[in-house]
Structure formats: structure tokens, C-alpha cells
Design an enzyme around this catalytic site. Sequence first.
Site, PDB file in Angstrom:
ATOM      1  N   SER A  61      25.956  46.535  42.793  1.00  0.00           N
ATOM      2  CA  SER A  61      25.099  46.344  43.938  1.00  0.00           C
ATOM      3  C   SER A  61      24.365  45.008  43.801  1.00  0.00           C
ATOM      4  CB  SER A  61      24.119  47.518  43.961  1.00  0.00           C
ATOM      5  OG  SER A  61      23.171  47.324  44.936  1.00  0.00           O
ATOM      6  N   SER A 106      20.685  42.341  40.711  1.00  0.00           N
ATOM      7  CA  SER A 106      21.923  43.090  40.872  1.00  0.00           C
ATOM      8  C   SER A 106      21.925  44.245  39.869  1.00  0.00           C
ATOM      9  CB  SER A 106      23.111  42.155  40.614  1.00  0.00           C
ATOM     10  OG  SER A 106      24.337  42.813  40.783  1.00  0.00           O
ATOM     11  N   LYS A 107      22.823  45.165  40.015  1.00  0.00           N
ATOM     12  CA  LYS A 107      22.977  46.235  39.016  1.00  0.00           C
ATOM     13  C   LYS A 107      24.334  46.880  39.203  1.00  0.00           C
ATOM     14  CE  LYS A 107      20.445  48.297  35.824  1.00  0.00           C
ATOM     15  NZ  LYS A 107      19.270  47.758  35.137  1.00  0.00           N
ATOM     16  N   GLY A 108      24.858  47.417  38.122  1.00  0.00           N
ATOM     17  CA  GLY A 108      26.137  48.103  38.207  1.00  0.00           C
ATOM     18  C   GLY A 108      26.085  49.431  37.501  1.00  0.00           C
TER      19      GLY A 108
END
Length: 477
Positions: A61, A106-108
Site C-alpha cells: 500500500s 508505504s507498507k506491505g
Amino acid sequence: MDVSGELSFRDSVDLMFNRAVKLMDMSPGLEQKIRVCNSTYTVRFGVRLRGKIETFTGYRSVHSEHMEPVKGGIRYALSVNQNEVEALAALMTYKCALVETPFGGSKGGLCIDPRAWDEHELELITRRFAYELIKRDLIHPAQNVPAPDMGTGEREMAWIADQFARMNTTDINARACVTGKPPHAGGIQGRVEATGRGVQYALREFFRHKEDVARAGLSGGLDGKRIIVQGLGNVGYHAAKFLSEEDGCKVVAIIERDGALLDPAGLNVEDVRQWMNRHDGQMAGYPDAKHVADGKAVLEEACDILVPAALEGVINKGNAARINAPLIIEAANGPITFAADEILRQKGVVIIPDMYANAGGVTVSYFEWVKNLSHIRFGRMQRRAEEARSHLIVEELERLSADQGLGWQLSPDFKEKFLQGSDELALVRSGLDDTMRTAYQAMRKVWHERDDVDDLRVAAYIVSIGRVAQAYRSKGL
Ligand code: GLU
């Protein structure tokens, strides 16, 4: 909203944002632009494992691209979902702005129980996930740079870096596509300890300001303060270890998956961790402390500083009123829900917010990324020159003392420290310390100077939203 009437993690973060932005002079359009998550990519992929095809779901994201690359970890857990990844990506935007790392947020995440697979299987899964993200520039040194988070570490980052290098054989900056790599594979000294170290530096800075300490109803320094730590993972372990070994804090309880260990005289954090390593992650049976099965209840025990260092939402509507700590430092992301935050503030609890408290990780990630792009280890050029200068001063002092018959003796301890040039680890810690001090001061200025701000979280949001807004405005938005 879930069954307990608690809002989702993303809604909780948005409400915290709204509470702060209300106090800022910002157009509704820009406010909305900053709040929303720009995009979330969902991927479902199959990997042939144990004779059949297993399908996995992953996310990356991107919350805000006001600066690029965007930055944030990749989490491996069965509980990973889109809402969580988006909330965490938003927190990355605010965190990076607050500590002035030049990244968007961001992040995953990957829905997986990492304990259910062996190392080789995890490598296959990680490489495949990385392949899917790399293909879409969702892992890229100039666009999106992941890092470790819950359930991932140096090993996974090394696989991701290698996967990127295989797919981009002529990119000289390939290594900068991910941070948190092991030092032998392009990582940096001090990255593993960084988030815990940052928590320590954050508390040291807080305790430098007597006025702030008094607001929590505490006095004195860190020495002798009773701490309860929830979660002895990478962050909780390092924070608890450093605070007890270097600052004189007493870790009176550690809460983990299988209950809690208690010792009013202070636990030996290193010992507990070694025990857990030898016993499949279990604390039960540890011989030198009392073990209780109900870890949740221990969160409500009296202490001076509560350090939630595991999952989001552990302090919520259900237990906030019973929390018995005057100071909470959020070492995890989002451990206090919006509703709980309200209850705790009314009780006068001081909360050092996540976006500041756990920013040590991304700060040292920034140093690693810069190191990868500059292709040289920090300190390599200047360390010996620094030492040579110090030698000159010491020799001259000793010569003067002998010539003038002054009889000065430099203490061996001083000499050793003074003559030592800074290596990479020393420079990383110095950069991290400076970052944590500077960011705290920016936050506290708003906290103290504005009558309409009475907590550090709102102050932190005001500082970071202001910086993100400035970046957007200078882009002409
Ligand atoms: N996952 C960490 C965090 O939540 C580190 C992110 C990074 O280093 O990019 O801040």
C-alpha cells in the site's frame, strides 16, 4: 467496527489525524489529499510447496508520494489485511515526516504464518512475492523501498535484495531497493537494534525535560523506573535490554504470547530472551521469575512506564480505564486505539506516540539507503584522520606537561575513548540520537506553545501534517 464496538485500525488512525488537522489552517481539499491512501496493490500468487500449489495473498500500500521513494516495512502474519496495511502505510507517512527522513509512506504485508514453513519454503514464497512487487516497481530504489516488520528480518530482506538484483542486473543502485539487510549483504551496523535503541533515546530525551516528566506525575530520571514491556520481539527486546542494562530501569514484567513473567526486583531481559530462544518462543518454565498465564491482566499492573511493543489495538476500550501507568511509550505501531487514547488522556496519562517512539527503525533504514547509494561505509574516509588529530592533541599535551614539569596524567579511560575514531556503528547511533532529540523537540514545542494542544500525539500529527502539506504545496498542489 468490530464486535466490541472498536473502530478499525485505519479508522482509528484517520480519527487521530482528524483531531489534529482540525487545529490547523488547511484547505479541506489538501486535508483530504493527505489523509487518503493513494493506492493499494493486492496480489494473489501460487507457489508449489510440499507437492501442491499454495496460494498466498499479499499487499503493498502506498499512502503518500509527496516524497519518493516511499518507505515502510513488509509484515508476515496471518492477521495481515488491507485495512491494517493501509493504516500502517499512513503511519509511515507521518513518521517519516516527523523524523525528517525524505520518504513518502508505504507498507506491505503477506498473509502467512511464518512459523508454518521452513527456511527454504519461506525463501521461495518471499522471492515470488518480491517478484510480483518488483515487476510493478513496488520495490525499487527510487520508488518504493521496503524494510523488515513483524515476522520478517534480515534474512527476508537479503532474499528481496537478491531477487531485485537478478531482475535488474545492470542497476548499480540495486542494493538500495530494500533496507534492513544483513551487514554482509549491503546492510548497515545497528539496523537490527535501531527501533529499540530509538525507544531508549526517546525516553532519555523525554526525561531531559523535567516539565514533561512532571506532566506524567513522575520525577527524577530513568534510573529505577519500573517498566512493563509487552512483546519481546525485536523492538521490545532491544528497548527493554538497553533501558535495563544502560539506564537503570527495572523491567518488572514482560508479557508474551504465553503469559507474563514478573519480578519486582527487575528481570534479566537477555536471560529471558535466551530462554525463549531455547524453548520454542515460550516463557513458561523460566526458573528465575514468577510466570502467570493471563498476560493481558499484567498490562494493567502498576508501573512507571508501559511499553507496548507488539501488535496494534492491545490497549482498547475494554482495558484502557484500568491501565495503571502514568507514562506509555508506543514502541509498536497503533497499540492504543482512538477510543482508548481518549480514555487515557482523560486520566492524565502521558503517551509518547508511535510515529515518534518507533521511528528509530526507519531512521537507520534511511542511513542504510544513503550508504547503498553512496557505495561506501560510513566513517571509512574520516575515521583514521579523526584518530590522527586526537593523537596530535594527546601527544602535544603530554609534551607540554613533561617540558613544563607539570606532571599531568591523562586518565587511561579518557585517552582510550578520545583516541578512538567513530566507526559505522558509532555514527549510526549518533545520527539516531540526534534524530530522536530533534524530533522530540519539534513535537514538544507544539505541545507547550499551543493552548489548544494538550497531548504529544496531536502535537506530532501537527508537525508531520504541516511538513507533508508543505511538500505538496511546493509541488504546486
Ligand atoms: N517496519 C518499520 C516501521 O514500522 C521500519 C520501516 C522502514 O525501515 O522502512 O517503522
